[in-house]
Scaffold this motif. Structure first.
Motif, PDB file in Angstrom:
ATOM      1  N   PHE A   4       9.700   1.445   3.501  1.00 27.56           N
ATOM      2  CA  PHE A   4       9.464   0.499   2.398  1.00 27.56           C
ATOM      3  C   PHE A   4      10.477  -0.637   2.446  1.00 27.56           C
ATOM      4  N   ASP A   5      11.752  -0.302   2.723  1.00 25.84           N
ATOM      5  CA  ASP A   5      12.769  -1.341   2.874  1.00 25.84           C
ATOM      6  C   ASP A   5      12.396  -2.299   3.996  1.00 25.84           C
ATOM      7  N   GLY A   6      11.864  -1.738   5.081  1.00 24.12           N
ATOM      8  CA  GLY A   6      11.434  -2.581   6.187  1.00 24.12           C
ATOM      9  C   GLY A   6      10.277  -3.488   5.815  1.00 24.12           C
ATOM     10  N   ALA A   7       9.375  -2.979   4.965  1.00 21.63           N
ATOM     11  CA  ALA A   7       8.241  -3.800   4.527  1.00 21.63           C
ATOM     12  C   ALA A   7       8.712  -4.964   3.666  1.00 21.63           C
ATOM     13  N   ILE A   8       9.722  -4.723   2.820  1.00 23.29           N
ATOM     14  CA  ILE A   8      10.284  -5.812   2.013  1.00 23.29           C
ATOM     15  C   ILE A   8      10.934  -6.842   2.921  1.00 23.29           C
ATOM     16  N   ALA A   9      11.710  -6.369   3.898  1.00 23.10           N
ATOM     17  CA  ALA A   9      12.369  -7.293   4.825  1.00 23.10           C
ATOM     18  C   ALA A   9      11.348  -8.150   5.563  1.00 23.10           C
ATOM     19  N   GLN A  10      10.199  -7.569   5.890  1.00 25.98           N
ATOM     20  CA  GLN A  10       9.166  -8.329   6.593  1.00 25.98           C
ATOM     21  C   GLN A  10       8.599  -9.431   5.695  1.00 25.98           C
ATOM     22  N   ARG A  11       8.461  -9.150   4.392  1.00 24.25           N
ATOM     23  CA  ARG A  11       7.981 -10.182   3.470  1.00 24.25           C
ATOM     24  C   ARG A  11       8.961 -11.355   3.412  1.00 24.25           C
ATOM     25  N   LEU A  67       5.288   7.268  -2.344  1.00 22.63           N
ATOM     26  CA  LEU A  67       5.146   7.170  -0.899  1.00 22.63           C
ATOM     27  C   LEU A  67       4.692   8.509  -0.323  1.00 22.63           C
ATOM     28  N   ARG A  68       4.340   8.508   0.948  1.00 27.29           N
ATOM     29  CA  ARG A  68       3.858   9.741   1.573  1.00 27.29           C
ATOM     30  C   ARG A  68       4.926  10.825   1.572  1.00 27.29           C
ATOM     31  N   SER A  69       6.202  10.432   1.599  1.00 26.46           N
ATOM     32  CA  SER A  69       7.305  11.393   1.582  1.00 26.46           C
ATOM     33  C   SER A  69       7.513  12.015   0.213  1.00 26.46           C
ATOM     34  N   ASP A 123       0.867  -1.177   0.000  1.00 24.79           N
ATOM     35  CA  ASP A 123       0.000   0.000   0.000  1.00 24.79           C
ATOM     36  C   ASP A 123       0.903   1.226   0.000  1.00 24.79           C
ATOM     37  N   PHE A 124       1.388   1.600  -1.159  1.00 24.76           N
ATOM     38  CA  PHE A 124       2.420   2.629  -1.271  1.00 24.76           C
ATOM     39  C   PHE A 124       1.993   3.961  -0.675  1.00 24.76           C
ATOM     40  N   ALA A 125       0.750   4.351  -0.868  1.00 23.88           N
ATOM     41  CA  ALA A 125       0.291   5.657  -0.399  1.00 23.88           C
ATOM     42  C   ALA A 125       0.329   5.781   1.117  1.00 23.88           C
ATOM     43  N   ASN A 126       0.335   4.660   1.826  1.00 28.23           N
ATOM     44  CA  ASN A 126       0.337   4.692   3.289  1.00 28.23           C
ATOM     45  C   ASN A 126       1.676   4.282   3.890  1.00 28.23           C
TER      46      ASN A 126
END
Length: 483
Positions: free
Chosen positions: A86-93, A465-467, A76-79
């Motif tokens: 985002f790097d952390g989200a990939i690591a979680q996958r 992303l939000r940034s 969910d890129f917008a959030n």
């Protein structure tokens, strides 16, 4: 990992090693483990390590990271706050796949931009392809797509879903054929694409393809050619003569490099074609010649990894898909590569970390071996092949009389191919009109950076992303496109 003997060049190789029978990757496909007392060209050694159906890396160990099905379950890129999150989200996958075993190599998980940015990455590819089709072929030709190495089937699903929703009139005329070497992935693709009746999955190697497609078509190869096997060539520092490399496996299972003057037809053909370009031969600089004359320097240059499998694919495209348009993307450079010109990265996953090694002579099946591509050189070699004259069976089977509905003549195109020539375009296929009725050849291919290509065809708002950062543009800066 097997102990490796990296022999320096000698005039006469070990008689015992050189006497071993020469085998190919196709021969080894029948073996359930690497045989001993055999030798093979470097490309066959690499091909066997990656693709042997019993113990190859992609057959038994490699897993493509998935972020859900093709249309949902992605990010969910917008959030997402910023690139760090985002790097952390990939690591979680990656973590969701579970922990690696404590002993031995772990699960070989790797990700692709198609999976990370689905469905938007695939939609960008679809926009590129359908724009070209609508401009040149609709409504007189069907929309025919071939994809080699389709992974989980995500790219095909994203392209077809996009066409079905945005261009239903094109979707009705679409045929999508996947050429997949892996039986397991072929089954996964059939399951993922079962709701699209226009899909056909063909479980075979693209290097075994023998069917000719005379209609205009698009050939897709994304994140594929980096794992195409290369040969290893070294040049004599005094005579500049090229030497091909073969790998001998001794009775104890150790690997030895052997060198002999080039006589393999595929290596010879690639070197001849490369010599026709403006690119200098590797290791031909004055500095290299100076280093070669230092006392006790080796007789041969460092390794030159030549993309013979890629060259083989291009010649097959010329023979079996004469009216194709190629969409190709992969790495243009790689960090932590082993020694040599255009050398690969060789790595394995161990306890959650990717560990690079310094040689390609590794135990088959446990290591990924992937190469960078010089895209500008690839483009020039590709165009050299595409403008060459057909020969042999290809010339005999050339279909004459495939006319456009707009054509006003039924005569041979032999004269037309001589009178209608435009700079930056290939000569047309003789006997075949374009959709406009004129014998205008396909334009030459162009090279784009990853960012340039996506800035042209992608809906960038979807991955921002939000940034304000956009990982689909910012990541993969060492990737290029050929189209």
């Amino acid at each position: 990992m097997k102990r490796v003997t990296d022999e320096l060049f000698v005039d006469t190789a070990s008689e015992t090693l050189a006497s071993f029978p020469l085998v190919t990757a196709a021969d080894l496909a029948r073996e359930d483990k690497m045989p001993t007392q055999v030798r093979m060209l470097a490309r066959d050694f690499i091909d066997n390590s990656l693709y042997n159906p019993h113990y190859g890396y992609f057959s038994k160990r490699a897993v493509i990271l998935s972020t859900g099905d093709s249309t949902s379950g992605g990010f969910d890129f917008a959030n997402i706050k910023d690139a760090l999150r985002f790097d952390g989200a990939i690591a979680q996958r990656y973590a969701d796949h579970g922990e690696d075993p404590r002993i031995g190599p772990g699960r070989q998980i790797w990700h692709t931009p198609t999976e990370l940015f689905k469905p938007y990455y695939g939609q960008a590819m679809a926009q590129c392809l359908v724009s070209e089709y609508l401009l040149k072929y609709f409504p007189y030709e069907d929309f025919i797509l071939y994809e080699v190495g389709a992974g989980n089937g995500t790219l095909a699903a994203n392209i077809l879903d996009f066409l079905q929703e945005r261009h239903p009139e094109v979707y009705e005329r679409t045929r999508y054929r996947i050429i997949e070497i892996s039986g397991a992935l072929a089954k996964k693709q059939q399951e993922a694409l079962r709701h699209h009746s226009c899909v056909e999955v063909i479980n075979k190697s693209v290097f075994e393809w023998t069917e000719r497609e005379w209609a205009p078509c698009f050939f897709i190869a994304l994140e594929v050619i980096d794992n195409f096997a290369h040969d290893v060539v070294r040049y004599h520092n005094e005579s500049n003569e090229p030497y091909q490399t073969s790998i001998a496996v001794d009775a104890g299972g150790d690997y030895h490099e052997l060198f002999q003057t080039v006589h393999d037809p595929l290596i010879s053909a690639y070197l001849r074609t490369r010599a026709m370009t403006t690119y200098p031969r590797p290791f031909s600089s004055l500095w290299h010649r100076f280093k070669a004359n230092v006392p006790f320097a080796p007789n041969l240059s460092p390794p030159h990894f030549v993309p013979t499998r890629m060259y083989d694919l291009l010649t097959r495209l010329r023979a079996y898909f004469p009216r194709h348009r190629l969409l190709l993307s992969d790495f243009s450079s790689l960090p932590e590569a082993i020694r040599g010109h255009d050398a690969p990265v060789v790595q394995t996953r161990f306890q959650g970390q990717m560990i690079p090694v310094t040689t390609y002579l590794v135990s088959p099946g446990f290591f990924d071996i992937f190469f960078p591509t010089d895209f500008e050189l690839l483009r020039d070699i590709y165009e050299r092949i595409m403008v060459s004259s057909p020969a042999g069976a290809e010339a005999q089977d050339q279909p004459y009389g495939r006319w456009s509905p707009l054509a006003h003549t039924s005569t041979s195109m032999e004269l037309g191919s001589q009178y209608f020539f435009f700079r930056g375009r290939r000569a047309p296929v003789d006997g075949v009109f374009s959709a406009s009725g004129l014998p205008v050849g396909q334009r030459f291919s162009s090279v784009f950076t990853h960012k340039e290509f996506l800035s042209t065809y992608a809906d960038l708002d979807k991955t921002r992303l939000r940034s304000g950062e956009n990982p689909m543009l910012d990541l993969y800066q060492n990737v290029k496109f050929l189209f």
